[in-house]
Design a protein around this motif. Structure first.
Motif, PDB file in Angstrom:
ATOM      1  N   SER A 398       0.909  -0.028   8.190  1.00 27.87           N
ATOM      2  CA  SER A 398       0.764  -1.094   7.269  1.00 27.87           C
ATOM      3  C   SER A 398      -0.257  -1.093   7.855  1.00 27.87           C
ATOM      4  O   SER A 398      -0.947  -1.618   6.254  1.00 27.87           O
ATOM      5  N   ASP A 545       7.755  -0.158   4.027  1.00 30.13           N
ATOM      6  CA  ASP A 545       6.037  -0.310   3.195  1.00 30.13           C
ATOM      7  C   ASP A 545       6.087  -1.935   2.694  1.00 30.13           C
ATOM      8  O   ASP A 545       7.682  -2.025   2.705  1.00 30.13           O
ATOM      9  N   ARG A 653      -1.330  -3.477  -2.436  1.00 35.36           N
ATOM     10  CA  ARG A 653      -1.290  -4.090  -1.314  1.00 35.36           C
ATOM     11  C   ARG A 653      -2.615  -3.744  -1.056  1.00 35.36           C
ATOM     12  O   ARG A 653      -3.661  -3.754  -1.675  1.00 35.36           O
TER      13      ARG A 653
END
Length: 654
Positions: A398, A545, A653
């Motif tokens: 990540s 994720d 993100r």
């Protein structure tokens, strides 16, 4: 003789009705989209074939406009303007002097002005002929000066309002004429409306000069041919140009702070209504202009030199219904002094779906290399020289993410270069090209991929839409909620490749969920926890994720947790047994508490270490129907799935 201004200088309202209406038959279908199935539409495009309810603005983002002072036209040597336009009259005066300017004559329209030069011996006098033509000779805004010069209206001869004709302008100092000019006012001018497509970045153009430069540099183009109307591609800037010099004075006359706000005053939907209106509509109501401006999806720039108003629309940030064609219709009523027996202008456009495909043709997986010049190539229907953001994020680490930008060439292709020299091999990625997402890989990792598409604004989230889910041997995509206080992951929902949605515990607050790909180790089609149904891995890293869940338009704050998934820190979902006891069986799914481990929960991240007994991992015999329900959590998820429909928009993100 026509009526005169009132003693207090207030204006009589102009009988101008400038209506810009967008009209279209709702029977036109949304534009068909072809290309790679997984990447030809961005979020929400498929819904444009229906008529959703109009969305209310979720909060003003501010009006994106640079200038906050009254508009200043470009100075021109041409002292002839259409009635309604703003004239710029350059005057030569003694440096730093106070002078008197007389406009017109005693037998017609006239005004007397006191002008103070700022010291450079030049004055640019601005005359709003829209205000002067509506019996507002002494109203604020009729006469102004550009720069630091100052103008004060001191009087005028009672006479009809400004009409088409030639008006002398004399400059006096101490009773002596020190300068003379003439201003010619022609009849009203409402010429045409045109629509052009432009590169996305033109939406942020600071002024009309930037738009003229973009036209010269071929950053704009005519709309492309479509089945019903000419088309602009979603993601581009739609540039509407209204060539109507007589409209500029009406816009400048509005008592607002920015050009966009002044133009928006012609579109007010609340009382009191203005004499001038602007509206866009189409199937099911069409684009909501006022709401689009409020949400930052529309801007207005004025080009006094060309006598034009530019409306810039961000085609990715439009409120209302975008399906079908939109026809812009400008009308000036015959009753208006600027109408002259009535005028109308029209143009139409349709927003076509954005398409993106990866090269080589026929592939939908981006093959990458672990070096500092890994390339991502493809093609799109965006205008040449459009800049496309590219993002590569690891599905097993990540913290690994790379960003760059690709520029579209004349033939619609693009190539982006990213530094993947520190990436592992094999490796799994999600590759984002603009709003589209593709699987990416280095080496030969397992074929695991998912794409979470967006929903609209909703106040309660109970499901995530799965645009695509691929697992090599079947299994589940499981959503976990992380509790930092206990350092544990609580499963809140799961889905299989045959499902359309990932049903999760109801949530009314934005936050982050971790989605993890799990095997179905015992083949019972029910997720029995990570100890039994282990997560897929690339090397020793779990395929997962973080997903930002947006609730009612509010995105989660801060970065997602950097916690790494560990099966030993994951709470195992219980195996529920249905009961006929009405005292123990929950009947209201909105209020029922569900037990994870030995702690009752209602969507929080609380848990204990107690783990129910799970089936033998080596067993391949499917369990009975009490364990299945909705694939994933059996009756637990089945109950959660009964919660009311909600919406979700996935946050990006970082």
């Amino acid at each position: 003789m026509p009526s005169l201004p009132s003693p207090d200088g207030s204006t009589s309202r102009a009988a101008v009705a400038i209506a810009v209406l967008a009209v279209l038959a709702a029977s036109f279908p949304a534009a068909a989209v072809t290309g790679v199935e997984s990447a030809t539409t961005s979020g929400g495009t498929a819904d444009r074939k229906i008529c959703p309810q109009s969305l209310e603005p979720t909060g003003a983002r501010g009006l994106p406009e640079n200038a906050t002072s009254p508009p200043t036209p470009n100075e021109s040597a041409d002292l002839s303007v259409a009635l309604g336009d703003i004239a710029t009259v350059p005057l030569s005066v003694p440096a730093g002097a106070n002078v008197t300017v007389r406009v017109g004559s005693d037998d017609g329209y006239s005004a007397r002005l006191s002008v103070r030069d700022d010291g450079d011996g030049r004055v640019r006098l601005l005359v709003n002929t829209y205000l002067a033509g509506n019996r507002t000779t002494v109203a604020p805004g009729t006469y102004r000066a550009a720069g630091d010069d100052a103008v004060t209206v001191t009087g005028g001869t009672p006479a009809p309002p400004l009409e088409p004709g030639t008006y002398p302008m004399t400059v006096h100092r101490n009773g002596t004429v020190v300068g003379e000019r003439e201003l010619t006012v022609t009849g009203p001018s409402f010429e045409s409306i045109t629509a052009r497509r432009a590169v996305p970045r033109l939406f942020d153009a600071p002024n009309a000069s930037a738009i003229r430069a973009a036209n010269r540099s071929e950053l704009t183009a005519s709309l492309q041919s479509g089945e019903h109307e000419p088309e602009v591609v979603e993601g581009e800037t739609l540039l509407l140009r209204i060539d109507a010099p007589s409209l500029l004075g009406a816009i400048a006359a509005q008592s607002r702070n920015t050009t966009t706000e002044r133009f928006l005053a012609l579109h007010e939907e609340t009382e009191p209504e203005t004499d001038e209106t602007f509206e866009i509509s189409g199937p099911c109501g069409g684009i909501l202009f006022h709401e689009t401006v409020t949400e930052g999806g529309a801007r207005i720039l004025l080009d006094y030199r060309a006598g034009a108003a530019y409306i810039l629309l961000d085609t990715t940030n439009l409120e209302g219904t975008e399906a079908g064609g939109q026809t812009v219709y400008v009308e000036v009523s015959p009753e208006s002094r600027l109408g002259d027996a009535g005028r109308e202008l029209t143009t139409s456009f349709r927003i076509a779906a954005r398409q993106t495909a990866i090269r080589p043709a026929g592939t939908d997986t981006v093959r990458l290399t672990a070096d500092d010049r890994a390339t991502i190539s493809g093609e799109t229907n965006l205008l040449a020289d459009s800049r496309v953001p590219v993002r590569v994020e690891s599905r097993v680490d990540s913290t690994f993410e790379r960003r760059t930008t690709a520029t579209v060439t004349d033939n619609g292709t693009f190539t982006a270069t990213v530094d993947l020299s520190t990436a592992s091999a094999p490796e799994l990625f999600a590759v984002h090209v603009g709003p589209h997402q593709f699987p990416g890989e280095i080496g030969e990792p397992p074929a695991i991929y998912w794409k979470l598409s967006e929903y609209g604004h909703r106040q309660r989230v109970t499901d995530l839409n799965i645009g695509q889910l691929t697992l090599p041997e079947g299994g589940f995509l499981v959503a976990y909620e992380y509790d930092s206080s206990t350092d544990r992951f609580r499963p809140v929902g799961s889905t299989t490749p045959s499902d359309d949605d990932l049903v999760v515990d109801s949530r009314t607050e934005p936050g982050y969920l971790l989605v993890v790909a799990h095997r179905d180790a015992n083949g019972n089609r029910a997720f029995d926890g990570p100890a039994t149904d282990s997560p897929y891995r690339v090397g020793d890293r779990v395929v997962s994720d973080w997903v930002g869940v947006t609730v009612d338009g509010v995105e989660p704050t801060g970065d997602e947790p950097w916690a790494t998934f560990d099966a030993d820190r994951a709470v195992t979902p219980p195996t529920e047994t249905p009961t006929d006891d009405p005292d123990t069986a929950p009947t209201d799914p909105d209020t029922a508490d569900f037990t994870v481990g030995s702690t009752a929960t209602t969507g929080t991240a609380e848990s204990t270490g107690t783990t129910p007994t799970t089936p033998d991992a080596s067993s391949t015999t499917p369990s009975d129907g009490t364990d299945v329900g909705i694939p994933g959590f059996g009756p637990l998820v089945a109950a959660v799935a009964l919660l009311g429909a909600t919406a979700l928009r996935l946050g990006t993100r970082r």
